[in-house]
Every structure is written in structure tokens, then in C-alpha cells.
Enzyme design. Sequence first.
Site, PDB file in Angstrom:
ATOM      1  N   TYR A   1       1.000  -1.101   0.196  1.00 19.07           N
ATOM      2  CA  TYR A   1      -0.036  -0.051  -0.066  1.00 19.07           C
ATOM      3  C   TYR A   1       0.868   1.264   0.041  1.00 19.07           C
ATOM      4  O   TYR A   1       1.215   1.710   1.117  1.00 19.07           O
ATOM      5  CB  TYR A   1      -0.822   0.014   1.110  1.00 19.07           C
TER       6      TYR A   1
ATOM      7  N   LYS B   1      -0.975  -8.193  -2.953  1.00 19.57           N
ATOM      8  CA  LYS B   1      -2.351  -7.837  -3.300  1.00 19.57           C
ATOM      9  C   LYS B   1      -2.132  -6.387  -3.393  1.00 19.57           C
ATOM     10  O   LYS B   1      -1.432  -5.397  -2.572  1.00 19.57           O
ATOM     11  CB  LYS B   1      -2.748  -8.177  -1.687  1.00 19.57           C
TER      12      LYS B   1
END
Lengths: 255, 255, 255, 255, 255
Positions: free
Chosen positions: B138, B169
Site C-alpha cells: 500500500y 495484493k
Amino acid sequence: MSMEVFLREGRGVLLAYDQGLEHGPTDFDERNVDPSFIMKLAAAGRFNGVVFQKGLAEKYYERRVPLILKVNGKTNLVKGEPVARQICSVKRASELGAKAVGYTIYAGSAHESIMLEEFGRIQEQAHALKMAAIAWIYPRGEAIKNDTALEIVAYAARIGLEVGADAVKIKYTGDVESFRWAVKSAGKAKVFMSGGPKAPTEVDFLKQVRGALDAGATGLAVGRNVWQSSDPLKMARLLQRLVIENLSVEEALQN
Amino acid sequence: MSMEVFLREGRGVLLAYDQGLEHGPTDFDERNVDPSFIMKLAAAGRFNGVVFQKGLAEKYYERRVPLILKVNGKTNLVKGEPVARQICSVKRASELGAKAVGYTIYAGSAHESIMLEEFGRIQEQAHALKMAAIAWIYPRGEAIKNDTALEIVAYAARIGLEVGADAVKIKYTGDVESFRWAVKSAGKAKVFMSGGPKAPTEVDFLKQVRGALDAGATGLAVGRNVWQSSDPLKMARLLQRLVIENLSVEEALQN
Amino acid sequence: MSMEVFLREGRGVLLAYDQGLEHGPTDFDERNVDPSFIMKLAAAGRFNGVVFQKGLAEKYYERRVPLILKVNGKTNLVKGEPVARQICSVKRASELGAKAVGYTIYAGSAHESIMLEEFGRIQEQAHALKMAAIAWIYPRGEAIKNDTALEIVAYAARIGLEVGADAVKIKYTGDVESFRWAVKSAGKAKVFMSGGPKAPTEVDFLKQVRGALDAGATGLAVGRNVWQSSDPLKMARLLQRLVIENLSVEEALQN
Amino acid sequence: MSMEVFLREGRGVLLAYDQGLEHGPTDFDERNVDPSFIMKLAAAGRFNGVVFQKGLAEKYYERRVPLILKVNGKTNLVKGEPVARQICSVKRASELGAKAVGYTIYAGSAHESIMLEEFGRIQEQAHALKMAAIAWIYPRGEAIKNDTALEIVAYAARIGLEVGADAVKIKYTGDVESFRWAVKSAGKAKVFMSGGPKAPTEVDFLKQVRGALDAGATGLAVGRNVWQSSDPLKMARLLQRLVIENLSVEEALQN
Amino acid sequence: MSMEVFLREGRGVLLAYDQGLEHGPTDFDERNVDPSFIMKLAAAGRFNGVVFQKGLAEKYYERRVPLILKVNGKTNLVKGEPVARQICSVKRASELGAKAVGYTIYAGSAHESIMLEEFGRIQEQAHALKMAAIAWIYPRGEAIKNDTALEIVAYAARIGLEVGADAVKIKYTGDVESFRWAVKSAGKAKVFMSGGPKAPTEVDFLKQVRGALDAGATGLAVGRNVWQSSDPLKMARLLQRLVIENLSVEEALQN
């Protein structure tokens, strides 16, 4: 703990491919974004070494070209004084077949002491496992106005020697005379010129490399100037001629 | 150290349920606040993996669905540059039956180097215990204006590959073309689209998923769009059709 | 790693006495400043557990009442974002006869990640030595306007569950309905209401406790409302009736 | 792990000589700058213990007087919130013949948690090697307006007890009554009054000591008021009479 | 753990060559940039010890002159409060043949506690391996207005003694009388005057050295005043006469 494995005729051309972590895929195109392409290029271009982070080594490395495992790194998304800590253990680097570990020290950063300490430990571990320790020395931080200034580049070279690097990767100063001082400052630590961003023309780049060699460099670590080239294998051949066969830029370009 | 256990036909739908620590129970209602409900849903919905923090795994996990143990985390109560450190040891994750560990790296944070280092260590420990290492990447911090911008998402994907993640992810960029570049940047690291907050409509969400798959993603990790749905099992079935059976959104919705 | 030793009829009243480090002797009078008084009170008042720091456990603990060893702590003399690190090893807690370790996490503090990590390690060590791990979750820091707000208390409860606490000590929200949500958020982690500062009247305090129990709490950890009471044993008996015998406030006060 | 070795008739006078690191030689004159002088004085003056840093213990300590090895310290050249970390290992202290380790905790400092944690570890190691652990508790930092205020001194005393110190060295509050509360707050941890800077007159100092003893102190740790005295042995004798023989100031001064 | 190996007639002249890391090659010329030159000079000039960082020791050290391995260091490119952490392990220093380790403590720096702690550990490790521990004590930071002031230099000397240094390297105060106090403050720790930057004339420098010796110093650690000299061997001879043969400046210069 020797650099011999990365040399031919005492010289070496290393293919650098740690830009994915350092700069992101912005450096890449559809072809060179693929580490398989780089691995093949390293072999076909007769490079004397290839530089990968752990993830690439685990998924793409083939033992045809000696591996330098870059064991620290950071993204360029972070602001402030730079720091890059160890991501790959020396033991893991060895298991992956690396013949050297690479480590970046941001000399001048407020976090310099963390990296000097970590390199110190890694160097000892690498030597214990019969691997060389190569230091990328990049002066950064408030005090560094111009990181290709003679005194800064020579300082970078010397740091590598002092902390026990077998080889040091530093930027080119721009001319033979001043780079000679940097090479001299590095003493018995071998000097590899940092390829840097893609040069305006091939000849510009080759002249820099020739300058570094004439100043006493052992070779270069090159990435973008090869794999961003329209003909990477041709560039690889030119570098072989320049670095290993020790030809002039003109001689290398002939034939 | 393979992702195979989380895949059917080379594709996977993972049920994410680490929001309790990351966002607090504000994401939950009377039904989905209960991890037992999620555990049952994971099994009944034929999810290919379920994501729990250590506490949930210890108290609720049943070995019917492969477990991804999220080994770091933080609350959203903290201000400033984000950092999440290891809460669960890799050994403990293994004892709990996990087939993978999950770890969030806030790339761009002033604390990035702490997380890159910690992930590096955890990845090696996980592989030594035959578990996969999945990186939640992220991008955050001052330098990140838009964390779904193409170059940011592609960078996130690449970080995962470089540091040795078996899967990464990442957020969806919004369109197939740009996400294809992110998938390409991830190389042999498998890409799972992050489900994100609940989409306005089911079809909106399914289209995003279909886009990610068409771009080359291996699957998705989805939480709120399933367990905040009025009919989670229906959503699970739709995702199975889309992801595993590789149907179009229209085909999946038919029948 | 069970809380059973601290429960009777599935409920528990824990006598908290870690204020000496947290607040200093300003909380004490000539009588309750003496840990021997507290130790005797714990036994005579049939408390289900007593909470001591290492120093008190070493010099005053008698094995008549199960011990919760508080393994971190700080003074209230420090300004800025709160952090409390481990002062007592888990091994030492076990040697001292503790059946549980207690650890405070200041969720929302800039140092949150240090405490989440440390709790993670301590929880695993405690379980390995067959001790329970109890988390005191106190939201603090810039982002926390009101630490008894429903969403904050429920978040605190959930953090405990997620990180693997066997029980969580949290503040009361003020009413049954909202505290029920906190208890639900804690899932299988048992909830103990934090006694807090001395309430204006005995009945005020008992009503809070009753509210917490009605909301599903397992019990409470109480200090000042007992040992600052003019009749601590009477208060102990009242709490036994309320908590263990599950009487109403009125019933408890009768007879 | 007993303090007995430092006591006669349950009382003790410790000769403190850690000022060289804490304040520099500015506290010294030609005579007392020499640790040999102090070592001889400790023996001739029948002190019940002598406090040295590692360096002094290694080069000057003779086993005629029990040794308290001060294992942390700092200079007074540093600005900002105080912190002193461990300089001498507990194992080394034991090899040097120490019967106790001494450790300073700056309660209230922004770095308090580092010192509480370190003391916690050192205390356990010391006890394992049959040495006592003595805490110098000095409240410092923004929140501390007056470090001899009753509530601050009593808090200091209590911190020592809570974290497991066998004895605590604290400043005198100025009167018997208030210091009695500090002693009470320390519980079974023995209280040693800190000698502090040289008092205006001998009698002033002796009255402070008598006050501390009357309040329940076990003794004092004294440096400058002895070795800056024109007749250190006379002062030593006076303190023996006051502390060990438990005479009044007047009685002690007679004969 | 004795300094004897570095002394002749109880005195010693150490050749310092750690400037490459501390200042960069700006201190060097074509000749003295080469560590081989220094190694030869150390032997030919009959120096009692030579000071190298790990990298130089590994590549250039010959066992004709006793080695002091400098185990920490930093560049002068970093701004802010100084800190230098360990770069070479004590074990590695021993393998390289070192008879002592050298370590710089920036007393007064905001990071002082890190260096005091690290020196403490290194000193114990060095002694365990029969090596001496030499402390370079350089007061720095906000509080230090003048680092050659008497009270600062004496404090530096004393710090070395207190933390267990076998010898301490400190700056000269400028006159015999004040330096005598510094030497006295160092007690049994041997004092080596720091050579410092090249003095205006040879005689100026020799007078400083003579002053230090007259004040009780054991010798000096000298770099630039020797290897920046036009005739380093002559300077080496002069220092031998002054320091080892204990001649006056005039006597030394005669013949």
C-alpha cells in the site's frame, strides 16, 4: 571473498537490474520489464555479473552469469533523509548462488550510521561465506550539493575502501583526471563506474566508460544504458570491447 | 512455498477479514462482527483462502479453507506516517495451520525501511517452513497523491516481486489496460486485486474484478464486498464464476 | 492458556493494584499504600485474581489468589505520545506463580506499533508457559477525542481479540446497549470492565458494573473503587454478589 | 539478592563516587580526583558499600568494602530529555566482585520507557547472579517542576518498589514527615537518601540524614558531603554514629 | 588487555590513519592517499602502533607494527548531532591481528547514550579476547562551546576512565598546567594526545607534544602532522626522541 569471478582480463561489466525497487517500473518497457529478458541478455551479452534483488534471483536467476545479490534497497517514494536496510540475509544470498552481495550506503544521510553498521556486519558474514561485498556508495543529504563533484566522488570511493568493500560502485565525475583521484582513493578496492541514466547518445556513454577505465576503474555496472538501448546486445558487445579488450571508443565502434 | 494451495484452475478468491484491527468494528454489523460467521462463509462460499490475524486464527479457524495469517497490522487511530510491525511469529503462523503469511508494506512511508526489512526476514522464515509470503503493498505518505494511479500501482506490484513475495495484493487502477502493466510489472509474483470498500453496486464491483482478471490477475482478496453484501453466498458464487470459471460478468449473473 | 483459573461461575472480579507505577502513591492512603493490605484484601474479599507489577509480586505475593503479572508500565510523569515497554520477562512472571500476564497497549499512540509487536511476542511466550495473556487496551493520542465513545471502546475490544488476547480490559461506555456492541466486537476474548477512578457513590459504581455484565462482560478489574472505599471488604462482597452470583444492584445491596 | 551485605544493624552508609561520569572532574580536587583515595577512604571510614562505574572498579576496587557497580550513566553535557543506557554487563559486574548493580531511571523523561525496560532486564540478571539491584530514581523532564516535592519523591520511591528494586536511592524532601510518606511508598524496598551537593554546613547535612533515618530510611548514599569535606574520615565517623549507632545529631557530634 | 605492546619506555607514538573515513581523501595527497605508504612509514618510523579501519587492515596491514583497529566511524558529510556506530566486530579485529580496538564517543551528542552503551559492550568483548580498548573521546553538540577548554578536556579524559578505557585519546588544552589536570582526571587510563590538524610549524607541534608529555601523557596519536609533513620519517624520528627518549624540543631538534 574475491572479485575474480566477476572479471575477465582483470576487468568486468556488470548488468545492473535493481531499478525495479529503486525507481519502479517507470524505467521499464514491455520488453525489459521482464527479468527473463534481462537474464537472457546477461548471458548472451557475456556480462561478467548480474545484479538482482532477492525476489528476482529466486524467480529468474540461472547460474550462467555470476550473481550479485543486492541485499538492501528502498523505493523512491519516500521523502527525507534516505535509508535502506537489509532485505535479504547473507545466508539466503549464498543459497541463491550469489558470488557477491551488494549494499547501498547513503553517505551523508542522517541515517548513515545505520547503513555503515549494517554493511560492516554484512561484509563479515559475506566473507565468512566466501562471497565478495560490493558497496554502492551514494552521497546524499543536506550537505551534498553535487554528487558528481570530485571531492564527493573520491570520498565515496574512499568510504568503500575504509569499511572493507571488495569493490565500490560510484558515479563518474565527468573527466579522467578527477576520476583518477577517486580510483586512487579507493586503493585496493576495485572501482566500478555507475552507469546512471541513459546517456543522450551511445558515444557519449562510451566516452564516459572509456574515461573511467583510463582513470583506473575495473569496469562498470550498467543497466539503463544497455537494456533501454534499442539494441542491447550491440551495446553489450561495445562494452566488452571497451572494457575487456580495452579498445578505444573509435576501435570499439569499428567493425 | 507455493501459492498452489490457494488456487483452482490457477485462480483464487481470498476472503479478507483483517478489517477488525485495521478499521475497527465500524466495518461490521451484528452478523459479520462474528468471526464464526466469516469462517462458515469461507467454507460455504468455497473461498480459496481466508485471511485472519493471529487472534482470530487461534479462536475461530477451522482447517476447511487454507489460512493466510496476517502477521502485521495497525489501527487507523494513529496519525502520521504509517508503520505496522510483526505481531505474529512465522512459527506461530505455521502451528496455526497457515499456508501463507500476509504482511503489509506501506511503501513511501517514512518507516518504509522497517517494513521492507521485516518482510525480508519473514519471507525467508516462511519459505523455510514451506509457507508462501504474500505482500499487501500500500503506497502511502507525503509523496503519494493518488494510490490508484497507474505508475503507483505498478510500482507496488513491482516492489512485491523484487522483495520476494509469492503474491502481491494491490489496488485496482480502474481499467484493464493500465492494470495489465501492473500485472506485468509483478512478473512471476501472482497478483491479487484488493477488494476495497464496498462498491456502489454489485455489477460495478464485478466489472472491476473482471477487468483485473482480463489484465492477468490471479484473483482477488475480497472482504467488505462479500460480507457486507445482503447475500454473501450469492456474491461468493458470482466471484467463483467470474474468477475460477472465468465467465464474463453477464454470464456470471445469468442463471 | 485459559482464563478459567480467574473465574467462578464463568465470571471474575480482579483486584487491580498497578496504580503505584501508573499514577504514583497519590492514589494511596496510609492503609492501601501497603501491598500487604491489598494481598490480604484480595484473599479475604475472595477476588478471582490480583494484578501486581513484578516488584510487588516478588515482595508481597502469596499464592492464595491467582496472580496476573502486569509486565509493562509507565509513569504519568511523561508527556507526549504514550508508550510502555516490557519490564518483566514472561519467564519471570511464570516463576513468580502468575497465571496470566497483563500488558497495556496504547492504541492510537505514535508508538502503537512498538506495543502491538511486543504484545505479540509476549502473548506467544505466555501461552508457551501455559499462562493467559490479558490486554489492557487504552486508546490514546491525537486522534482520540473521547476514550469512552462507543466506537472507540468497541475498537479497543476488537484489537484485543485480533491480536490474540485471552481477555481484554476496557473502559465502560456508559450504557448497556453500546457496551454490548463492544463485548460482541471482542468475540471469544473475555471482556473485563476497567474500574476506573472512584465513582461518586457506591451505587453509581455498582450500576456501571451491572451494566457491563448485562452487556455480556465476564467481569471487571477494579482497584480504587475497592481499596479507596471506607469498607473494602463490603465492596468486595457486593461485587461478588453482582458479578459471581449475578444479582441485581438492589438484590446485592439487600441483606 | 539481599541487601544484607551492605548493612550493619540494619542500616547502611554507601560511599558514592560516580560523579566523574555524571558531572566530570569539576566536582573533584587534587586529592579526591584519585579513585585510590576514595577506595582507601571507603575502607578506613567503614563505609558499608562503595559505588563505582566499571572503569573504576576494574582499575581501583579492592574487596575490603562491598561494591555496588553502577551499570548505566551519562554525562551532563547532553541537552534534552535525559537517558542513560547500560554500559556494564551484569555478568561483568559480578566478575568484578559487585554485590549489587546500580541503575539510574530518569522517571518522566521522554526516554523513560527505555530505562524501565532496561532496568527490568538487569534486575532479573542481577538476581540470577545473586546480586541486589539498586535503582537511582531521578524524576526529570518537562513535567517535573520540583524534584524534591513530596509527591515527586514519594512517586520515585514507589517506582523503585514496583519495578523490583531491592533498594531505591531518592532525594530528601526536606522534612521528616513528608519523607516518611516516601519511605512508606517504597514498601519493602529499602530507602537510601541521596547525599546531593555539599551542604552549607556539616550540621545542616547531618540534620537531613537524621531526618531521613527518623522517617524510616535504611541509610544514605553520600559522595560530595564526605569526600569534598576537609576531614572526610571525621564525616565518615559522624555518619556511622548517626546511621549505624542511631545517635542524634547532638550525640554524634559530642566526643 | 594491556597497553604494554604499544609502549617503549612506558611511552608510545601511534600513527593515526582513520582520516579517510572521517574526513575523506581531502586530507591526502598522491603519496599519503596510499595506505601502503602509511604501513611502510609506520614500520620505518618505528611507530608504536598504527590505527586503521577494518578495510585498510584487511588489505594493507602487515604485522610489523601493533594494530589498533578503529571499530566505529562516520563521514563528515552528515549534519546534526554526531553518532558513529560499530562497523567492525571485535572478533574480526582480533582475527586481523589487532592488539587494541579504538572507538570514538561523541560525549555531549544527543546520541551519546548509544555510543556509551556500544563502547561498554565492545570493551568487554575486547578484554575477553586480550585486546585493549582505546576511547577517542570527542565532546560535541550544542552544549560544547570550546572543545579544548580545560574542563571539557578533563571531562573527556575522565569519561574514558569511568567507562573502562585502557587508554584515552583527547585533544590538547594548550598548556601544561591545564593538561596535567586532564591527565590526573584520567587516573590509570593512559592519555594520548590527539595530533589534530597540521600545526603551522614543526616546532609548534613539537612544543604541544612536549607539553602533553610534561603534563603526564603517555604519548600521542598523530596523523596529519606526520604524513602531511614533507619529511614524515624525520618527523617520526623527532617524535621518537621527544616521546620515547624524553628529550626536550631543543634536544630533539639538535643533531
